[in-house]
Write a protein that holds these residues in place. Structure first.
Motif, PDB file in Angstrom:
ATOM      1  N   ALA A 164       7.834 -14.101  -1.317  1.00 60.11           N
ATOM      2  CA  ALA A 164       8.084 -13.052  -0.312  1.00 60.11           C
ATOM      3  C   ALA A 164       7.593 -11.699  -0.824  1.00 60.11           C
ATOM      4  O   ALA A 164       6.942 -10.947  -0.092  1.00 60.11           O
ATOM      5  CB  ALA A 164       9.573 -12.998   0.011  1.00 60.11           C
ATOM      6  N   LEU A 165       7.863 -11.410  -2.103  1.00 59.17           N
ATOM      7  CA  LEU A 165       7.432 -10.123  -2.686  1.00 59.17           C
ATOM      8  C   LEU A 165       5.917  -9.983  -2.678  1.00 59.17           C
ATOM      9  O   LEU A 165       5.383  -8.935  -2.292  1.00 59.17           O
ATOM     10  CB  LEU A 165       7.933 -10.005  -4.133  1.00 59.17           C
ATOM     11  N   GLY A 171       1.033  -7.720  -0.366  1.00 64.07           N
ATOM     12  CA  GLY A 171      -0.265  -7.955   0.289  1.00 64.07           C
ATOM     13  C   GLY A 171      -0.376  -7.190   1.599  1.00 64.07           C
ATOM     14  O   GLY A 171      -1.406  -6.576   1.888  1.00 64.07           O
ATOM     15  N   VAL A 172       0.707  -7.213   2.388  1.00 68.37           N
ATOM     16  CA  VAL A 172       0.719  -6.495   3.671  1.00 68.37           C
ATOM     17  C   VAL A 172       0.550  -4.994   3.441  1.00 68.37           C
ATOM     18  O   VAL A 172      -0.255  -4.333   4.103  1.00 68.37           O
ATOM     19  CB  VAL A 172       2.026  -6.775   4.457  1.00 68.37           C
ATOM     20  N   PHE A 173       1.279  -4.454   2.475  1.00 69.73           N
ATOM     21  CA  PHE A 173       1.175  -3.008   2.215  1.00 69.73           C
ATOM     22  C   PHE A 173      -0.212  -2.635   1.679  1.00 69.73           C
ATOM     23  O   PHE A 173      -0.760  -1.599   2.058  1.00 69.73           O
ATOM     24  CB  PHE A 173       2.276  -2.550   1.257  1.00 69.73           C
ATOM     25  N   ALA A 174      -0.759  -3.492   0.824  1.00 70.05           N
ATOM     26  CA  ALA A 174      -2.105  -3.211   0.294  1.00 70.05           C
ATOM     27  C   ALA A 174      -3.109  -3.167   1.447  1.00 70.05           C
ATOM     28  O   ALA A 174      -3.943  -2.256   1.528  1.00 70.05           O
ATOM     29  CB  ALA A 174      -2.497  -4.274  -0.720  1.00 70.05           C
ATOM     30  N   ALA A 226       5.459  -6.926   7.374  1.00 72.59           N
ATOM     31  CA  ALA A 226       6.002  -7.292   6.058  1.00 72.59           C
ATOM     32  C   ALA A 226       7.207  -8.219   6.228  1.00 72.59           C
ATOM     33  O   ALA A 226       7.375  -9.163   5.452  1.00 72.59           O
ATOM     34  CB  ALA A 226       6.397  -6.038   5.292  1.00 72.59           C
ATOM     35  N   MET A 227       8.017  -7.953   7.266  1.00 75.01           N
ATOM     36  CA  MET A 227       9.196  -8.802   7.490  1.00 75.01           C
ATOM     37  C   MET A 227       8.776 -10.228   7.855  1.00 75.01           C
ATOM     38  O   MET A 227       9.327 -11.195   7.349  1.00 75.01           O
ATOM     39  CB  MET A 227      10.075  -8.192   8.592  1.00 75.01           C
ATOM     40  N   VAL A 228       7.768 -10.325   8.737  1.00 76.60           N
ATOM     41  CA  VAL A 228       7.278 -11.653   9.146  1.00 76.60           C
ATOM     42  C   VAL A 228       6.606 -12.342   7.954  1.00 76.60           C
ATOM     43  O   VAL A 228       6.862 -13.518   7.664  1.00 76.60           O
ATOM     44  CB  VAL A 228       6.279 -11.517  10.334  1.00 76.60           C
ATOM     45  N   SER A 229       5.757 -11.580   7.254  1.00 73.74           N
ATOM     46  CA  SER A 229       4.991 -12.162   6.143  1.00 73.74           C
ATOM     47  C   SER A 229       5.886 -12.583   4.984  1.00 73.74           C
ATOM     48  O   SER A 229       5.552 -13.516   4.256  1.00 73.74           O
ATOM     49  CB  SER A 229       3.967 -11.157   5.622  1.00 73.74           C
TER      50      SER A 229
END
Lengths: 176, 201
Positions: A16-17, A22-25, A74-77
């Motif tokens: 999850a982390l 990855g989403v934030f990047a 990010a929540m979904v990912s």
């Protein structure tokens, strides 16, 4: 399997982390690209006294909306990352009990590709004709770049997991 | 993993600061970007479509051109016409199939109330509600008004009635978090796009 340092829970947490990171990047890349492209356009149109105000307003609006969207993604990912983490852990322990890094990377790549295939199959069933190659930009933005990030994230996850197993193995060796 | 946790932590702090700056300094500016107090109070024909519960933005931009030269670009607004003169590449990320015309197309120069204008391919649409050549054009309550100052200076004033305030929490989160900032980016882009085209020699 039960004696390993990394439990299913930890694998899910780490997965999850990595997914959230990855989403934030990706969000930073999208944000920068959008701000630069809109700013170039603004600078070519607006005269200098009014330019700075719209540059700031537009830039922060882009950053804010990208931030909100990436927070939702990010929540979904994180859920997808957690599932991928658990699957990767199980497959690695099953197929690579002796922990060879090269084998781990190969297995992680295959797991990643299979998961991506499944994910995109679900997306195709849900979206059908909306997944189109008509616009290269749209396709790259929504499907290709996230897939590349997912692939890299699973490889990182696999490497992190293998490293932990190797450390555990090294620590146990003198006692054995 | 420590580095990844750190990266997530700083990303969250970064976006929290962005949100704070946006809400304190940026949103109050972009709600009436470029518009004077008098322009914000102006009455437009399509105002009758705006219920008192709606959040309304009024924005304006100075264009160094006559209303007659600006009008053709407004008249051909729409995905099914000459585009929205905004960031087409951003719209096309959402498969809007947007193409901005770089020339005036005669067949789109006579918009009449009741014409259907699409926002994107197969997406939402709106009917033209009011039109007065060289003066105003409205899609529902969304008005484009040309305030002619002299033969070479015109103010383009755009009023947009967006969401009703009394909505569910989810709708409000969508509106304030995504729709409102994105609409500002696209609408200001559109106004600048019209300015650029009308001022081009």
């Amino acid at each position: 399997m039960k004696n390993t340092v990394i439990s299913n829970k930890t694998a899910a947490y780490n997965g999850a982390l990595i997914a959230v990171a990855g989403v934030f990047a990706y969000s930073f890349a999208v944000m920068l690209y959008t701000i630069i492209r809109t700013s170039v356009s603004i600078c070519s149109i607006m005269p200098s006294p009014e330019r700075s105000k719209i540059l700031w307003a537009s830039g922060f609006s882009v950053a804010y909306s990208v931030g909100v969207f990436s927070f939702l993604m990010a929540m979904v990912s994180s859920m997808a990352g957690a599932v991928a983490g658990v699957i990767l852990r199980r497959v690695l322990l099953w197929l690579n009990p002796d922990v060879h890094l090269s084998k781990s990377i190969l297995i992680s790549s295959i797991v990643s590709l299979v998961l991506l295939l499944l994910l995109y199959l679900v997306l195709y069933i849900l979206l059908k004709e909306r997944i189109t190659l008509q616009y290269a930009g749209t396709f790259l933005f929504w499907y290709v770049f996230p897939a590349v990030i997912f692939f890299i994230a699973v490889l990182i996850g696999g490497a992190v997991f293998s490293n932990s197993l190797m450390k555990e193995k090294t620590n146990k060796t003198p006692k054995d | 993993m420590r580095r990844i946790r750190k990266f997530i932590k700083y990303s969250l702090i970064f976006y929290a600061i962005i949100a704070l700056v946006y809400w304190i300094f940026i949103r109050p500016v972009h709600m009436s970007w470029g518009a004077t107090a008098a322009e914000q109070q102006m009455k437009f024909p399509a105002d009758e479509f705006i219920s008192p519960d709606r959040i309304v933005t009024t924005r304006a931009i100075a264009i160094h051109s006559s209303a007659e030269k600006i009008w053709p670009w407004i008249a051909q607004t729409g995905q099914n016409r000459g585009g929205f003169n905004s960031y087409y590449w951003l719209e096309n990320l959402f498969a809007a199939s947007m193409h901005n015309a770089d020339s005036i197309v005669p067949q789109w120069q006579n918009p009449v109330p009741g014409d259907t204008i699409y926002y994107g391919e197969g997406e939402g649409y709106e009917m033209i509600s009011f039109v007065k050549r060289n003066e105003y054009y409205a899609l529902g309550g969304w008005t484009f008004y040309l305030d002619s100052l002299d033969t070479d200076h015109t103010r383009l004033i755009v009023r947009y009635p967006s969401m009703e305030v009394k909505q569910s929490v989810l709708m409000r989160a969508y509106y304030y978090g995504l729709f409102e900032p994105l609409h500002f980016i696209m609408e200001s882009g559109m106004m600048m796009g019209i300015k650029q085209r009308a001022e081009a020699k």
